[in-house]
Scaffold this active site. Structure first.
Site, PDB file in Angstrom:
ATOM      1  N   HIS A 147       0.805  -1.229   0.000  1.00 55.83           N
ATOM      2  CA  HIS A 147       0.000   0.000   0.000  1.00 55.83           C
ATOM      3  C   HIS A 147       0.837   1.278   0.000  1.00 55.83           C
ATOM      4  CE1 HIS A 147      -3.316  -2.470   2.259  1.00 55.83           C
ATOM      5  NE2 HIS A 147      -3.166  -2.836   1.003  1.00 55.83           N
TER       6      HIS A 147
ATOM      7  N   LYS B  27       5.815   7.098   6.503  1.00 56.29           N
ATOM      8  CA  LYS B  27       5.080   6.131   7.323  1.00 56.29           C
ATOM      9  C   LYS B  27       6.060   5.482   8.294  1.00 56.29           C
ATOM     10  CE  LYS B  27       2.009   3.661   5.006  1.00 56.29           C
ATOM     11  NZ  LYS B  27       1.455   2.648   4.073  1.00 56.29           N
TER      12      LYS B  27
ATOM     13  N   TYR C 285       1.092   2.275  13.193  1.00 57.04           N
ATOM     14  CA  TYR C 285       1.575   3.230  12.194  1.00 57.04           C
ATOM     15  C   TYR C 285       1.496   4.660  12.719  1.00 57.04           C
ATOM     16  CZ  TYR C 285       0.213  -0.623   9.078  1.00 57.04           C
ATOM     17  OH  TYR C 285       0.057  -1.844   8.464  1.00 57.04           O
TER      18      TYR C 285
ATOM     19  N   ASP D  74      -6.629  -6.328  -1.848  1.00 58.75           N
ATOM     20  CA  ASP D  74      -5.188  -6.533  -2.051  1.00 58.75           C
ATOM     21  C   ASP D  74      -4.918  -7.502  -3.202  1.00 58.75           C
ATOM     22  OD1 ASP D  74      -4.778  -4.776  -0.023  1.00 58.75           O
ATOM     23  OD2 ASP D  74      -3.842  -6.193   1.361  1.00 58.75           O
TER      24      ASP D  74
HETATM   25  C1  LIG Z   1      -5.607   2.553   5.869  1.00 52.55           C
HETATM   26  C2  LIG Z   1      -6.998   3.012   6.346  1.00 52.55           C
HETATM   27  C3  LIG Z   1      -8.098   2.205   6.150  1.00 52.55           C
HETATM   28  N1  LIG Z   1      -9.324   2.626   6.548  1.00 52.55           N
HETATM   29  C4  LIG Z   1     -10.482   1.727   6.367  1.00 52.55           C
HETATM   30  C5  LIG Z   1     -10.705   1.236   4.961  1.00 52.55           C
HETATM   31  C6  LIG Z   1     -11.233  -0.173   5.160  1.00 52.55           C
HETATM   32  O1  LIG Z   1     -12.648  -0.153   5.295  1.00 52.55           O
HETATM   33  C7  LIG Z   1     -10.634  -0.622   6.475  1.00 52.55           C
HETATM   34  C8  LIG Z   1      -9.438  -1.556   6.304  1.00 52.55           C
HETATM   35  O2  LIG Z   1      -8.534  -0.930   5.397  1.00 52.55           O
HETATM   36  P1  LIG Z   1      -7.375  -1.758   4.676  1.00 52.55           P
HETATM   37  O3  LIG Z   1      -7.921  -3.044   4.186  1.00 52.55           O
HETATM   38  O4  LIG Z   1      -6.734  -0.851   3.700  1.00 52.55           O
HETATM   39  O5  LIG Z   1      -6.412  -2.030   5.923  1.00 52.55           O
HETATM   40  P2  LIG Z   1      -4.904  -2.538   5.862  1.00 52.55           P
HETATM   41  O6  LIG Z   1      -4.779  -3.518   4.755  1.00 52.55           O
HETATM   42  O7  LIG Z   1      -4.487  -2.957   7.194  1.00 52.55           O
HETATM   43  O8  LIG Z   1      -4.164  -1.196   5.431  1.00 52.55           O
HETATM   44  C9  LIG Z   1      -2.867  -0.965   5.874  1.00 52.55           C
HETATM   45  O9  LIG Z   1      -2.007  -1.867   5.206  1.00 52.55           O
HETATM   46  C10 LIG Z   1      -0.604  -1.680   5.454  1.00 52.55           C
HETATM   47  C11 LIG Z   1       0.151  -2.664   4.588  1.00 52.55           C
HETATM   48  C12 LIG Z   1      -0.167  -0.283   5.360  1.00 52.55           C
HETATM   49  O10 LIG Z   1       0.930   0.043   4.908  1.00 52.55           O
HETATM   50  C13 LIG Z   1      -1.076   0.726   5.964  1.00 52.55           C
HETATM   51  O11 LIG Z   1      -0.691   2.039   5.645  1.00 52.55           O
HETATM   52  C14 LIG Z   1      -2.509   0.495   5.557  1.00 52.55           C
HETATM   53  O12 LIG Z   1      -2.647   0.748   4.170  1.00 52.55           O
HETATM   54  O13 LIG Z   1     -10.230   0.570   7.167  1.00 52.55           O
HETATM   55  C15 LIG Z   1      -9.502   3.855   7.162  1.00 52.55           C
HETATM   56  O14 LIG Z   1     -10.650   4.248   7.508  1.00 52.55           O
HETATM   57  N2  LIG Z   1      -8.413   4.651   7.380  1.00 52.55           N
HETATM   58  C16 LIG Z   1      -7.158   4.264   6.991  1.00 52.55           C
HETATM   59  O15 LIG Z   1      -6.160   5.010   7.209  1.00 52.55           O
END
Ligand SMILES: Cc1cn([C@H]2C[C@H](O)[C@@H](COP(=O)(O)OP(=O)(O)O[C@H]3O[C@@H](C)C(=O)[C@@H](O)[C@H]3O)O2)c(=O)[nH]c1=O
Length: 184
Positions: A61, A71, A131, A165
């Site tokens: 991401h 980050k 993070y 993903d």
């Molecule tokens: C990343 C993020 C997601 N969300 C929401 C979107 C979704 O409904 C839920 C879960 O999001 P994700 O599936 O993207 O979560 P996740 O896969 O854990 O996302 C994370 O992955 C790692 C690898 C990173 O590097 C992080 O910066 C972030 O992108 O949370 C937010 O509201 N705020 C945020 O900052």
């Protein structure tokens, strides 16, 4: 405590001091003065964490400009194989990845510059990945590269992953908007 450079320009490992006594451990994850002394002028805008089962892979991401960010990642509980991928055109390590084990045991903290994609594999159940970021979440600029498209060996035959993903483009298909600027 020290900051260690890696083979990817701008990607640094912060090794904090680990205080240990009969009660357990104490680790400071961010100190503005120390970071500034090491040329890291970081203004944290958002922090969050995830909890993952063993063999979960999340990533790769990043947020695109103008919402791209530095980050900072660490693991207060459990253990991960953390992986970053350089997407900066003109970088000497463009398209190359770097991996490191981050755990509550080793206390290591990864400082990821703008223009790198980030992901990890959880090596234990209940792993907490925390993070700190220099911009807030911008869903329209939240993008990814497919985890298995850049030659990294995840050593995991059937990872647990989100549909999102799995749907990302490969590195080859991705047209990067990040450009490398050499650090002064
Ligand atoms: C990343 C993020 C997601 N969300 C929401 C979107 C979704 O409904 C839920 C879960 O999001 P994700 O599936 O993207 O979560 P996740 O896969 O854990 O996302 C994370 O992955 C790692 C690898 C990173 O590097 C992080 O910066 C972030 O992108 O949370 C937010 O509201 N705020 C945020 O900052």
């Amino acid at each position: 405590m020290q900051i260690v450079e890696t083979k990817i320009p701008g990607l640094k490992i912060f090794e904090p001091r680990i205080f240990e006594d009969v009660r357990g451990k104490f680790i400071k994850t961010f100190n503005n003065d120390f970071f500034q002394e090491h040329n890291l002028n970081i203004s944290i805008k958002e922090t969050y964490y995830s909890i993952s089962h063993k063999d979960v892979i999340r990533g790769m991401h990043f947020q695109t400009p103008p919402y791209d960010h530095i980050k900072i990642v660490y693991v207060p509980f459990g253990k991960i194989l953390d992986v970053v991928l350089d997407l900066r055109k003109g970088s000497p390590t463009f398209g190359k990845s770097f991996s490191i084990e981050l755990s509550s045991e080793n206390g290591k903290i990864l400082i990821i510059p703008k223009g790198l994609a980030h992901g990890f594999k959880s090596l234990e159940d209940n792993t907490n990945v925390t993070y700190m970021q220099t911009t807030t979440y911008a869903p329209n600029n939240d993008e990814g590269i497919r985890y298995d498209s850049f030659g990294f060996d995840w050593q995991c035959d059937c990872p647990k992953m989100s549909d999102r993903d799995m749907s990302f483009n490969s590195l080859e298909e991705y047209e990067s908007n990040f450009f490398y600027k050499e650090e002064k």
